[in-house]
Write a protein that holds these residues in place. Structure first.
Motif, mmCIF file in Angstrom:
data_model
loop_
_atom_site.group_PDB
_atom_site.id
_atom_site.type_symbol
_atom_site.label_atom_id
_atom_site.label_comp_id
_atom_site.label_asym_id
_atom_site.label_seq_id
_atom_site.Cartn_x
_atom_site.Cartn_y
_atom_site.Cartn_z
ATOM 1 N N TYR A 1 25.668 -25.168 -19.541
ATOM 2 C CA TYR A 1 25.454 -25.612 -17.947
ATOM 3 C C TYR A 1 25.958 -27.213 -18.061
ATOM 4 O O TYR A 1 25.824 -27.936 -18.640
ATOM 5 C CB TYR A 1 24.031 -25.725 -17.732
ATOM 6 C CG TYR A 1 23.492 -24.169 -17.687
ATOM 7 C CD1 TYR A 1 23.738 -23.308 -16.528
ATOM 8 C CD2 TYR A 1 22.878 -23.839 -18.756
ATOM 9 C CE1 TYR A 1 23.145 -22.183 -16.501
ATOM 10 C CE2 TYR A 1 22.381 -22.504 -18.913
ATOM 11 C CZ TYR A 1 22.464 -21.713 -17.804
ATOM 12 O OH TYR A 1 21.850 -20.458 -17.785
ATOM 13 N N THR B 1 24.317 -26.897 -23.766
ATOM 14 C CA THR B 1 24.602 -25.813 -24.629
ATOM 15 C C THR B 1 23.361 -24.834 -24.377
ATOM 16 O O THR B 1 22.381 -25.180 -24.345
ATOM 17 C CB THR B 1 24.963 -25.836 -26.011
ATOM 18 O OG1 THR B 1 25.793 -26.763 -26.257
ATOM 19 C CG2 THR B 1 25.291 -24.685 -26.662
ATOM 20 N N ALA B 2 23.755 -23.567 -23.927
ATOM 21 C CA ALA B 2 22.834 -22.497 -23.660
ATOM 22 C C ALA B 2 22.674 -21.318 -24.623
ATOM 23 O O ALA B 2 21.673 -20.637 -25.168
ATOM 24 C CB ALA B 2 22.392 -22.032 -22.185
ATOM 25 N N GLU C 1 11.057 -18.476 -28.199
ATOM 26 C CA GLU C 1 10.581 -19.561 -27.385
ATOM 27 C C GLU C 1 11.235 -20.296 -26.143
ATOM 28 O O GLU C 1 12.598 -19.981 -25.968
ATOM 29 C CB GLU C 1 10.234 -20.953 -28.264
ATOM 30 C CG GLU C 1 8.977 -20.680 -29.268
ATOM 31 C CD GLU C 1 9.186 -21.458 -30.278
ATOM 32 O OE1 GLU C 1 8.273 -22.525 -30.602
ATOM 33 O OE2 GLU C 1 10.208 -21.698 -31.323
ATOM 34 N N SER C 2 10.497 -20.740 -25.278
ATOM 35 C CA SER C 2 11.269 -21.426 -24.133
ATOM 36 C C SER C 2 12.391 -22.023 -24.259
ATOM 37 O O SER C 2 12.283 -22.996 -25.160
ATOM 38 C CB SER C 2 10.141 -22.118 -23.550
ATOM 39 O OG SER C 2 10.218 -22.430 -22.059
ATOM 40 N N GLY C 3 13.346 -21.847 -23.403
ATOM 41 C CA GLY C 3 14.572 -22.801 -23.640
ATOM 42 C C GLY C 3 15.535 -21.951 -24.587
ATOM 43 O O GLY C 3 16.663 -22.640 -24.895
ATOM 44 N N CYS C 4 15.205 -20.946 -25.093
ATOM 45 C CA CYS C 4 16.221 -20.405 -26.429
ATOM 46 C C CYS C 4 17.362 -19.850 -25.899
ATOM 47 O O CYS C 4 18.314 -19.388 -26.591
ATOM 48 C CB CYS C 4 15.425 -19.580 -27.307
ATOM 49 S SG CYS C 4 14.835 -18.088 -26.725
ATOM 50 N N SER D 1 17.071 -16.138 -20.755
ATOM 51 C CA SER D 1 17.632 -15.859 -19.375
ATOM 52 C C SER D 1 18.922 -16.188 -19.066
ATOM 53 O O SER D 1 19.657 -15.519 -18.132
ATOM 54 C CB SER D 1 16.639 -16.722 -18.237
ATOM 55 O OG SER D 1 15.222 -16.242 -18.586
ATOM 56 N N THR D 2 19.517 -16.914 -19.681
ATOM 57 C CA THR D 2 21.050 -17.186 -19.607
ATOM 58 C C THR D 2 21.662 -16.293 -20.064
ATOM 59 O O THR D 2 22.615 -15.566 -19.338
ATOM 60 C CB THR D 2 21.503 -18.412 -20.666
ATOM 61 O OG1 THR D 2 20.554 -19.812 -19.960
ATOM 62 C CG2 THR D 2 22.982 -18.561 -20.369
ATOM 63 N N ALA E 1 26.515 -24.078 -11.973
ATOM 64 C CA ALA E 1 26.436 -25.017 -13.194
ATOM 65 C C ALA E 1 26.969 -24.220 -14.363
ATOM 66 O O ALA E 1 27.207 -24.893 -15.403
ATOM 67 C CB ALA E 1 25.211 -25.667 -13.281
ATOM 68 N N GLU F 1 10.939 -11.092 -18.180
ATOM 69 C CA GLU F 1 9.657 -11.306 -18.031
ATOM 70 C C GLU F 1 8.786 -10.499 -16.860
ATOM 71 O O GLU F 1 8.188 -11.217 -16.073
ATOM 72 C CB GLU F 1 9.210 -12.687 -17.882
ATOM 73 C CG GLU F 1 9.704 -13.606 -19.008
ATOM 74 C CD GLU F 1 9.286 -14.891 -19.311
ATOM 75 O OE1 GLU F 1 8.119 -14.880 -19.128
ATOM 76 O OE2 GLU F 1 10.024 -15.979 -19.863
ATOM 77 N N HIS G 1 7.370 -12.948 -23.655
ATOM 78 C CA HIS G 1 6.915 -13.558 -24.604
ATOM 79 C C HIS G 1 5.567 -12.684 -25.177
ATOM 80 O O HIS G 1 5.115 -13.220 -26.267
ATOM 81 C CB HIS G 1 6.240 -14.807 -24.031
ATOM 82 C CG HIS G 1 7.025 -15.734 -23.597
ATOM 83 N ND1 HIS G 1 7.840 -16.892 -24.470
ATOM 84 C CD2 HIS G 1 7.701 -16.167 -22.472
ATOM 85 C CE1 HIS G 1 8.642 -17.573 -23.737
ATOM 86 N NE2 HIS G 1 8.686 -17.249 -22.787
HETATM 87 N N1 LIG Z 1 20.848 -24.544 -14.193
HETATM 88 C C1 LIG Z 1 20.709 -25.008 -15.471
HETATM 89 N N2 LIG Z 1 21.192 -26.561 -15.459
HETATM 90 C C2 LIG Z 1 21.365 -27.023 -16.723
HETATM 91 N N3 LIG Z 1 20.712 -26.427 -17.654
HETATM 92 C C3 LIG Z 1 20.051 -25.251 -17.817
HETATM 93 C C4 LIG Z 1 20.053 -24.550 -16.683
HETATM 94 N N4 LIG Z 1 19.480 -23.234 -16.812
HETATM 95 C C5 LIG Z 1 19.369 -23.303 -17.975
HETATM 96 N N5 LIG Z 1 19.398 -24.539 -18.682
HETATM 97 C C6 LIG Z 1 19.283 -24.827 -20.064
HETATM 98 O O1 LIG Z 1 19.734 -23.871 -20.923
HETATM 99 C C7 LIG Z 1 18.795 -23.435 -22.120
HETATM 100 C C8 LIG Z 1 18.419 -21.940 -21.957
HETATM 101 O O2 LIG Z 1 17.798 -22.008 -20.878
HETATM 102 P P1 LIG Z 1 17.320 -20.497 -20.332
HETATM 103 O O3 LIG Z 1 16.474 -20.625 -19.313
HETATM 104 O O4 LIG Z 1 18.378 -19.629 -20.649
HETATM 105 O O5 LIG Z 1 15.894 -20.321 -21.522
HETATM 106 P P2 LIG Z 1 14.871 -19.226 -21.725
HETATM 107 O O6 LIG Z 1 14.852 -18.676 -23.253
HETATM 108 O O7 LIG Z 1 15.021 -18.017 -20.688
HETATM 109 O O8 LIG Z 1 13.472 -19.876 -21.454
HETATM 110 P P3 LIG Z 1 12.118 -19.605 -20.895
HETATM 111 O O9 LIG Z 1 11.427 -18.759 -21.744
HETATM 112 O O10 LIG Z 1 11.583 -20.799 -20.369
HETATM 113 O O11 LIG Z 1 12.429 -18.883 -19.372
HETATM 114 C C9 LIG Z 1 17.647 -24.469 -21.981
HETATM 115 O O12 LIG Z 1 18.068 -25.564 -22.816
HETATM 116 C C10 LIG Z 1 17.749 -25.025 -20.491
HETATM 117 O O13 LIG Z 1 17.271 -26.193 -20.244
#
Ligand SMILES: Nc1ncnc2c1ncn2[C@@H]1O[C@H](COP(=O)(O)OP(=O)(O)OP(=O)(O)O)[C@@H](O)[C@H]1O
Ligand SMILES: [Mg+2]
Length: 321
Positions: A14, A22-23, A42-45, A48-49, A61, A174, A207
């Motif tokens: 992003y 990096t996502a 875990e959150s942020g892994c 959702s990306t 982005a 989720e 989760h």
């Molecule tokens: N629009 C964005 N702009 C900048 N960074 C982003 C954006 N969306 C996600 N990220 C970053 O990309 C990474 C992956 O995020 P993602 O939302 O895919 O994680 P997730 O596993 O779905 O988390 P959660 O369990 O909290 O939903 C994280 O570091 C997050 O901060």
């Protein structure tokens, strides 16, 4: 089973004000027609990306730095215009965590069905779809605005709208997290039953490991932008192979040992996903050795699973192939 979805070496970041975050890092995965894949981590892994890029829903982005996605043999990342609209309307559907964010608050449920189905028989189709998700009181539901429904009813309506056009893949990010615990199982039951009926594949992000293991054929465990283990659900739940997956499962309620103490996973995931070589979990891993920090561990076959860890042989007493 034929492959429906093929993701190959996908790297996504992003754009932020001054750098790229990096996502996803070199992620590869295949999904067969009708298969149900659960994704945990875990959150942020990057869960959702991963799910949003499949529908080309990354937002402005998001940057696809590398990789390919094919769906039914077609190159998803090249879709635009009518081809993209048709893909989103007919091939894939999403159910997100909060139904109130998915539904249009200014339109009745009936009007939202009508927008989805252009045929003159939209009302009958909507009534049947609502009955499919247990909302038989259509005289009340169709004229209601989203805020007039309970969270559970609204999520059922969202599921009905997602599945009414019989997508080939449903992505549920989720789907029960915002619902009362008492109705989570019934919502998952109807989601999976309807998908099975129409032969739709599913990706479920959650989760909730017990939920994932009950409903999925395979489980993918993500850590810091990568899959670290992909395994058949029944094998995963009795014996995860990756140290992170083992620790995740051991920290689940119900996994307490004889001392009745739940194990917690020490440390926290990295604040941002690093591209430095080495296993991203090494800092928290009780099995780490110096070579763990040297290169990226690839996903390799280990029994019926694929696991990204160079210590597998030492941990499980078996060689990965
Ligand atoms: N629009 C964005 N702009 C900048 N960074 C982003 C954006 N969306 C996600 N990220 C970053 O990309 C990474 C992956 O995020 P993602 O939302 O895919 O994680 P997730 O596993 O779905 O988390 P959660 O369990 O909290 O939903 C994280 O570091 C997050 O901060
Ligand atoms: Mg998410």
């Amino acid at each position: 089973m034929r492959d429906l979805l093929n993701v190959e070496s996908l790297t996504i970041s992003y754009r932020t004000r001054d750098h790229l975050v990096t996502a996803l890092l070199e992620v590869s995965l295949t999904l067969a027609q009708g298969e149900i894949l659960g994704i945990i981590g875990e959150s942020g892994c990057g869960k959702s990306t991963f799910s949003s890029v499949i529908g080309k829903l990354l937002g402005p982005a998001g940057v696809v730095e590398n990789g390919h996605i094919t769906f039914g043999g077609k190159d998803v990342l090249s879709f635009s215009g009518q081809e993209l609209r048709s893909y989103r309307a007919n091939d894939i559907a999403y159910v997100f965590q909060d139904p109130m964010n998915t539904l249009d608050p200014t339109k009745t449920i009936g009007a939202q069905f009508r927008r989805l189905i252009s045929a003159s028989a939209w009302r009958q189709k909507a009534i049947e779809a609502l009955a499919h998700v247990g909302l038989t009181d259509w005289r009340r539901v169709l004229p209601s605005y989203p805020h007039q429904l309970s969270g559970g009813m609204a999520q059922r309506a969202v599921i009905a709208m997602a599945l009414i056009r019989k997508p080939r893949l449903l992505i549920a990010d989720e789907p029960t997290a915002a619902l009362d615990a008492s109705i989570r199982c019934s919502v998952m039951d109807l989601l999976t039953a309807w998908c099975a009926e129409i032969g739709s594949a599913m990706i479920i992000i959650s989760h909730d490991i017990p939920v994932i293991s009950n409903y999925c054929d395979r489980i993918g465990v993500m850590y810091a932008g990568r899959f670290v283990e992909i395994a058949p659900a029944e094998d995963f739940i009795v014996g995860p192979r990756h140290p992170y997956a083992m620790a995740l499962l051991a920290s689940e309620p119900g996994q307490e040992g004889e001392d009745a103490v739940l194990q917690s996973l020490e440390g926290s995931p990295p604040p941002s996903i690093s591209r430095a070589p080495g296993c991203a979990f090494a800092d928290r891993c009780i099995y780490r050795t110096a070579p763990c920090s040297a290169g990226f561990p690839p996903l390799v076959a280990c029994g019926s699973s694929k696991v990204a860890c160079i210590r597998l042989g030492d941990i499980h007493g078996e060689a990965a192939s």
